[in-house]
Structure formats: C-alpha cells, structure tokens
Design a protein around this motif. Structure first.
Motif, PDB file in Angstrom:
ATOM      1  N   ALA A 115       0.865  -1.086   0.198  1.00 59.83           N
ATOM      2  CA  ALA A 115      -0.140   0.067   0.041  1.00 59.83           C
ATOM      3  C   ALA A 115       0.872   1.131   0.008  1.00 59.83           C
ATOM      4  N   ASN A 116       1.815   1.352   0.727  1.00 57.71           N
ATOM      5  CA  ASN A 116       3.031   2.357   0.783  1.00 57.71           C
ATOM      6  C   ASN A 116       3.420   2.521  -0.658  1.00 57.71           C
ATOM      7  N   ALA A 117       3.962   1.263  -1.321  1.00 63.71           N
ATOM      8  CA  ALA A 117       4.456   1.437  -2.703  1.00 63.71           C
ATOM      9  C   ALA A 117       3.459   2.171  -3.529  1.00 63.71           C
ATOM     10  N   ALA A 118       2.406   1.656  -3.411  1.00 63.66           N
ATOM     11  CA  ALA A 118       1.167   2.106  -4.358  1.00 63.66           C
ATOM     12  C   ALA A 118       0.841   3.931  -4.149  1.00 63.66           C
ATOM     13  N   ALA A 119       0.887   4.182  -3.001  1.00 65.58           N
ATOM     14  CA  ALA A 119       0.784   5.382  -2.548  1.00 65.58           C
ATOM     15  C   ALA A 119       1.946   6.286  -3.198  1.00 65.58           C
ATOM     16  N   MET A 120       3.460   5.920  -2.925  1.00 67.30           N
ATOM     17  CA  MET A 120       4.561   6.564  -3.461  1.00 67.30           C
ATOM     18  C   MET A 120       4.275   6.620  -5.040  1.00 67.30           C
ATOM     19  N   GLY A 121       3.797   5.521  -5.893  1.00 70.08           N
ATOM     20  CA  GLY A 121       3.805   5.777  -7.230  1.00 70.08           C
ATOM     21  C   GLY A 121       2.566   6.846  -7.588  1.00 70.08           C
ATOM     22  N   GLU A 122       1.624   6.776  -7.081  1.00 69.56           N
ATOM     23  CA  GLU A 122       0.595   8.002  -7.240  1.00 69.56           C
ATOM     24  C   GLU A 122       1.152   9.047  -6.820  1.00 69.56           C
ATOM     25  N   ALA A 123       1.787   9.125  -5.878  1.00 67.10           N
ATOM     26  CA  ALA A 123       2.408  10.637  -5.641  1.00 67.10           C
ATOM     27  C   ALA A 123       3.425  11.219  -6.404  1.00 67.10           C
ATOM     28  N   ARG A 129       0.293  13.488  -7.794  1.00 66.57           N
ATOM     29  CA  ARG A 129       1.547  14.277  -8.250  1.00 66.57           C
ATOM     30  C   ARG A 129       1.269  15.639  -8.051  1.00 66.57           C
ATOM     31  N   GLY A 130       2.060  16.378  -7.366  1.00 69.94           N
ATOM     32  CA  GLY A 130       1.973  17.841  -7.113  1.00 69.94           C
ATOM     33  C   GLY A 130       1.569  18.078  -5.637  1.00 69.94           C
ATOM     34  N   SER A 131       0.815  17.171  -5.192  1.00 68.37           N
ATOM     35  CA  SER A 131       0.217  17.140  -3.902  1.00 68.37           C
ATOM     36  C   SER A 131       1.205  17.195  -2.594  1.00 68.37           C
ATOM     37  N   GLU A 132       0.853  17.919  -1.397  1.00 68.46           N
ATOM     38  CA  GLU A 132       1.861  17.773  -0.509  1.00 68.46           C
ATOM     39  C   GLU A 132       1.884  16.378   0.300  1.00 68.46           C
ATOM     40  N   ASN A 133       0.365  16.014   0.341  1.00 66.74           N
ATOM     41  CA  ASN A 133      -0.092  14.933   1.101  1.00 66.74           C
ATOM     42  C   ASN A 133      -0.979  13.860   0.287  1.00 66.74           C
ATOM     43  N   VAL A 134      -0.823  12.545   0.341  1.00 67.47           N
ATOM     44  CA  VAL A 134      -1.555  11.464  -0.218  1.00 67.47           C
ATOM     45  C   VAL A 134      -1.893  10.323   0.471  1.00 67.47           C
ATOM     46  N   VAL A 135      -3.304  10.215   0.519  1.00 69.19           N
ATOM     47  CA  VAL A 135      -3.635   9.102   1.311  1.00 69.19           C
ATOM     48  C   VAL A 135      -4.228   8.236   0.266  1.00 69.19           C
ATOM     49  N   PHE A 136      -3.905   6.827   0.563  1.00 70.67           N
ATOM     50  CA  PHE A 136      -3.988   5.672  -0.523  1.00 70.67           C
ATOM     51  C   PHE A 136      -4.642   4.387   0.193  1.00 70.67           C
TER      52      PHE A 136
END
Length: 144
Positions: A115-123, A129-136
């Motif tokens: 889940a962390n890998a997916a969040a990092m990929g989306e960020a 992309r371009g967001s300061e925070n991402v929830v996945f």
C-alpha cells in the motif's frame, strides 16, 4: 533496448504477482501478472519472479547489466531493511524478503509495504502528483 537502464516492479499479492518493466524515469513499458504460488513456505513466488525477470530480459534483449534493480511491494508490515513481519496472505512469518529476493534474482532489491508502494507511485506519477499529502487505500485479497 540496449544501453538503456530499466527497473522491475513486483506487487506480490495473495492471488497474483503483478510485474512491470519501467524505464529509469518511471515510464511503464510493459506489465503482466502471474499466479502467486504459496504452497510450502511461500518462497516459490520468489523463484517465479526471477524466472519472469529472465523472460522479460530475453524478450526485450536487455543485457545482464541492463536492469538496475527490483522494487517489491509486500502485503504486510516491512522494516526499512526489507524484513516482513507476518504476511498472512503468503504464509510468511518474520522473513527477510529483500535478502532472499536479491539472492534469487541476482539484482539489488528494495522491499516496502504494497500500500505504501502504491501511494508513493501515485504521489510520483499518478493522481497525487504535485500534492503535499497523499492518502491511498488498497482493496484486494487484503486491505491496506
């Protein structure tokens, strides 16, 4: 595909392993999946991943030094050094996935929670992309 460098991504799930061949900049060139084999101690999946990487190299004529490494997402808690602490879907208790996968594929490996890998990929490349925070949130064989 000679003279370029590539990376392999592996999302190791309870049902399937999703694999991707990427350029260094994150451009996806190919994706495919194989069944997750969890019989025995669940480490057969690592050998299956190694076989798939070899097939990919042959298919795309990538030289032995053309793949920089493998990034693997694991459905469970993973320490910074690549040790998973209980992965129910794969039948793993405390298991040093990074070392085992490096020995199996013969490449450097980075292991993180899926889940962390997916969040990092989306960020990095996706909707975050371009967001300061991402929830996945992931929903599959398990929830992450």
């Amino acid at each position: 595909m000679e003279n370029k460098k590539y990376v392999i991504g592996a999302d190791i799930g309870g049902t399937t392993v999703k694999l991707g061949l990427f350029e260094e900049d994150g451009t996806l060139l190919e994706k495919w999946e194989i069944p997750t084999v969890i019989e025995g101690d669940g480490t057969a999946v690592l050998h299956d991943i190694a076989a798939e990487i070899q097939k990919c190299r042959e298919k795309h004529n990538i030289p032995a030094d053309g793949i920089l490494g493998v990034g693997a997402g694991i459905p469970g808690p993973v320490t910074a050094d690549g040790v998973v602490h209980r992965c129910v879907n794969l039948g793993w208790g405390v298991f040093d996935v990074r070392t085992a996968l490096e020995e199996t594929v013969g490449l450097p490996v980075v292991v993180v929670n899926d889940a962390n890998a997916a969040a990092m990929g989306e960020a990095w490349k996706g909707g975050g992309r371009g967001s300061e925070n991402v929830v996945f949130i992931t929903l599959g064989t398990g929830v992450g």
